[in-house]
Design a protein around this motif. Sequence first.
Motif, short mmCIF file in Angstrom:
data_model
loop_
_atom_site.label_atom_id
_atom_site.label_comp_id
_atom_site.label_asym_id
_atom_site.label_seq_id
_atom_site.Cartn_x
_atom_site.Cartn_y
_atom_site.Cartn_z
N ASP A 118 11.14 -11.81 -15.52
CA ASP A 118 10.20 -11.06 -15.37
C ASP A 118 11.40 -10.05 -14.74
O ASP A 118 10.80 -9.13 -13.41
CB ASP A 118 9.46 -12.20 -13.98
CG ASP A 118 8.10 -11.67 -13.12
OD1 ASP A 118 8.11 -11.13 -13.96
OD2 ASP A 118 8.55 -11.43 -11.86
N ARG A 131 9.76 -6.21 -12.55
CA ARG A 131 9.91 -5.79 -11.59
C ARG A 131 10.62 -5.38 -11.31
O ARG A 131 10.53 -4.13 -10.67
CB ARG A 131 10.80 -7.41 -10.94
CG ARG A 131 11.13 -7.34 -9.91
CD ARG A 131 10.19 -7.01 -8.27
NE ARG A 131 10.45 -6.30 -7.57
CZ ARG A 131 10.05 -5.91 -6.16
NH1 ARG A 131 8.93 -5.64 -6.71
NH2 ARG A 131 10.63 -5.56 -5.37
N ARG A 156 8.45 -2.02 -11.78
CA ARG A 156 7.70 -1.50 -10.36
C ARG A 156 7.94 -0.87 -10.10
O ARG A 156 7.68 -0.33 -8.99
CB ARG A 156 7.14 -3.17 -10.66
CG ARG A 156 6.02 -3.20 -9.84
CD ARG A 156 4.79 -3.76 -9.27
NE ARG A 156 5.22 -5.20 -10.95
CZ ARG A 156 5.69 -6.91 -10.26
NH1 ARG A 156 6.21 -7.27 -10.02
NH2 ARG A 156 5.26 -7.07 -11.77
N GLY A 172 10.48 -10.00 -4.91
CA GLY A 172 9.29 -10.12 -5.67
C GLY A 172 8.77 -10.15 -7.01
O GLY A 172 7.82 -10.06 -7.46
N ILE A 173 10.43 -11.08 -7.29
CA ILE A 173 9.38 -11.96 -8.42
C ILE A 173 9.23 -12.95 -8.44
O ILE A 173 8.65 -13.77 -7.81
CB ILE A 173 11.39 -12.67 -9.06
CG1 ILE A 173 12.32 -10.86 -9.58
CG2 ILE A 173 11.70 -13.52 -10.20
CD1 ILE A 173 13.68 -11.86 -10.20
#
Length: 746
Positions: free
Chosen positions: A316, A320, A323, A743-744
């Motif tokens: 991820d 992340r 983003r 945010g992961i």
Amino acid sequence: MRIVGHIESYTDSTLIGWAYTPDRRGEPLILAVECDGVLLAAGLANLDRQDVAAAGHGDGQCGFRIRVHLPPGRAMTVREVSTGTVAFTDLHTPAATDDGDVAAAEATAARSDIVQGNVDNVLGAVIRGWCWQPGWPARHVRVQAVIDGQVVATAMADEMRGDLINAGVGDGDHAFNLRMPFWTLDGRERKVAVHAEGHGPLAEAPVPFMCLGGGPLPLLEQLSVHIDPQDGDALAASGLLRCYLDQVLRVTPASIGFEHYPQWRAAQAGTPAEDDIPDAFSADRPGMAAAVLNLRMAGGAQLTAVLDEGAVLYPDALTRAARALAASGADILYGDADMPVDGGVLPWFRPDWNYDLCLSQDYTRGLTLFRSALLHDAGPAPSATALRLRALLRHAPGGRVQHLPEVLCQLRRAPGPVAADQAAQAVRDHLAARGVADAGIVTIDAQEGLRRIEWPAPAEPPLFSLIIPTRDRLPLVRTAVESIEALTRDAAYEIIIIDNQSREHETRQWLADGQRQGRFRVVRYDAPFNFADMNNRAVEQARGGIIGFINNDVELIGGNWLSVAASLLARPEVGAVGARLRFANGMIQHGGVVVGTGGLAENAFQPVHVDDKGYFHRTRVAGNYSAVTAACLFCRRSDFTILGGFDAENLPVAFNDVDFCLRLRETGALVVWTPEIDLYHHESVSRGRDATPERLARAMKEELYMRRRWAHIALADPCYNPNLNLDGAPFTGLALPPRHRWGIGR
């Protein structure tokens, strides 16, 4: 008058204890020691005893150590002088033995199996206290945290604390910080017994312990979703509680030890939404070589991801990072990493863009994302790592670079000599492009890729004005001046000594002789101690273009200090330069200043020896910090004058150097700390502790001003990392909760 206190020991002809009166809080007691009605000695009960305050007694400034020779076997009385009130009575000294030695209490204290200690307080996830063996003062005791009969944490009682010196606890290096394990941070109250290993509990009853690993704000958020949007009172109460909890986190931050990093990271990262690691970045790529991957984002944006040699992505992480780059509008993004160290895993939490650190160490190594056009402009490079660093140095200083403070990958090995050489060449090309091709690049550690940049000397050698305030303390100021005179080379300087009401004849004579001989100039400051104001006035009389603020309790180690400062300040973007200061035993006293510790500021790397590497080698290389101490601080006189100098009104004694550096940084200037300027320092030894009521009131006023003036960076020092601790010494633990929400997996 009612007196509360305790006689703790009589050792080496010194009566040790604490005493205060609730009737006159803030006023230290004057105590007289009598034997058979004869006055033997007197002393003031004003020493720092935070352990006593933590136990609920006094304000922490009520300790005493009275030198007195007491006849063996005789009764003694201790009185308060102004009223004659008896504080302690019917106290007996040990009887003398046939050999003339004192037996009884001192013999008992000398037994090696006797352990003394105390649990002072619980702050966040740390239980603090002290423990020692009076019979073996050089030894350090291991303490244990015990829950339900099981040892859950251990620590050595070997940390230094000034109040323990005043309490007669050896040399003061018997404090401990027990960091509780992550599984105890679930909000449940537990009873924790603190034991001295092999000796039993330090307190009669276990201490209550309760801590939330994520802090209280997430709980408030969960409760807030159930508040009726039409209920104005409930919304107002929730907002007020949020403000209160935010202030609590600022003033009393919590942390946990690095040994709990795997559990801590799992709590922050959550469960990855998907395993998005592309084949080009897989862990089994040949030789784990550096790799480059082009990405097309929604909307057509072209990004290029560079994964360095030896790096393994976490699931991820790429999604992340992409983003975050898109959301920030930046051109470049780098993240944090972790590394296997000594059988465990240690997180490498980096600062935001840090130009001088990047020149000295490739601290962005791992995963980096670029807008693809930037890499095309960087030109050819021998490797993906060299291409990344070349593009970063070309665009980051004046461009838009984003740091994502989340662990995106694991670095399985150090960069090694080949990558270090390529990085050094990228730095060399960058310096040539900015017009300083004659700068030297010296490899400090080829395996770790550490470098020292030797910036060229200015075309016009500057005159330094070295300003040294003092009030008496001749041995200190004489050592400072003589070390400067004996060691300084290749620089022109003048010394200005600020005489703040010296009274001792020997000091005044030395100052007069030195001024007459032309060794220094003396500026009289006939007013109460105001560090900011006296230095401001001295700058007005300085002749040099560079000002050096120097404490009277330092001693120079290296002779090229002024040439290093001149070279750094020849760079237009540098506003201030700070030094590595060390204690006499080689432990670092100042390695830069971290803003936000306890809501204020703290020197970095005090638990580190100068021969140790510190946190990922930060003590070995130059870097940018938010502030440096004025115990040795260099800046241009013009910059100091434009900013109005130190703030003498709001910060007369403390934090004026930090405030000045932060104001410098507001103009866009860099503050550089370098280990190449090296001095011994005995911190505040010439001024003493803030123990009087007046000093305490002044200190509280200064702290309040700093909290208000710099509240916007108290939890966001760009030269630090929001995942690192703000309680105690910086760079020593993991923040609870981190000041950035990962945010992961969300």
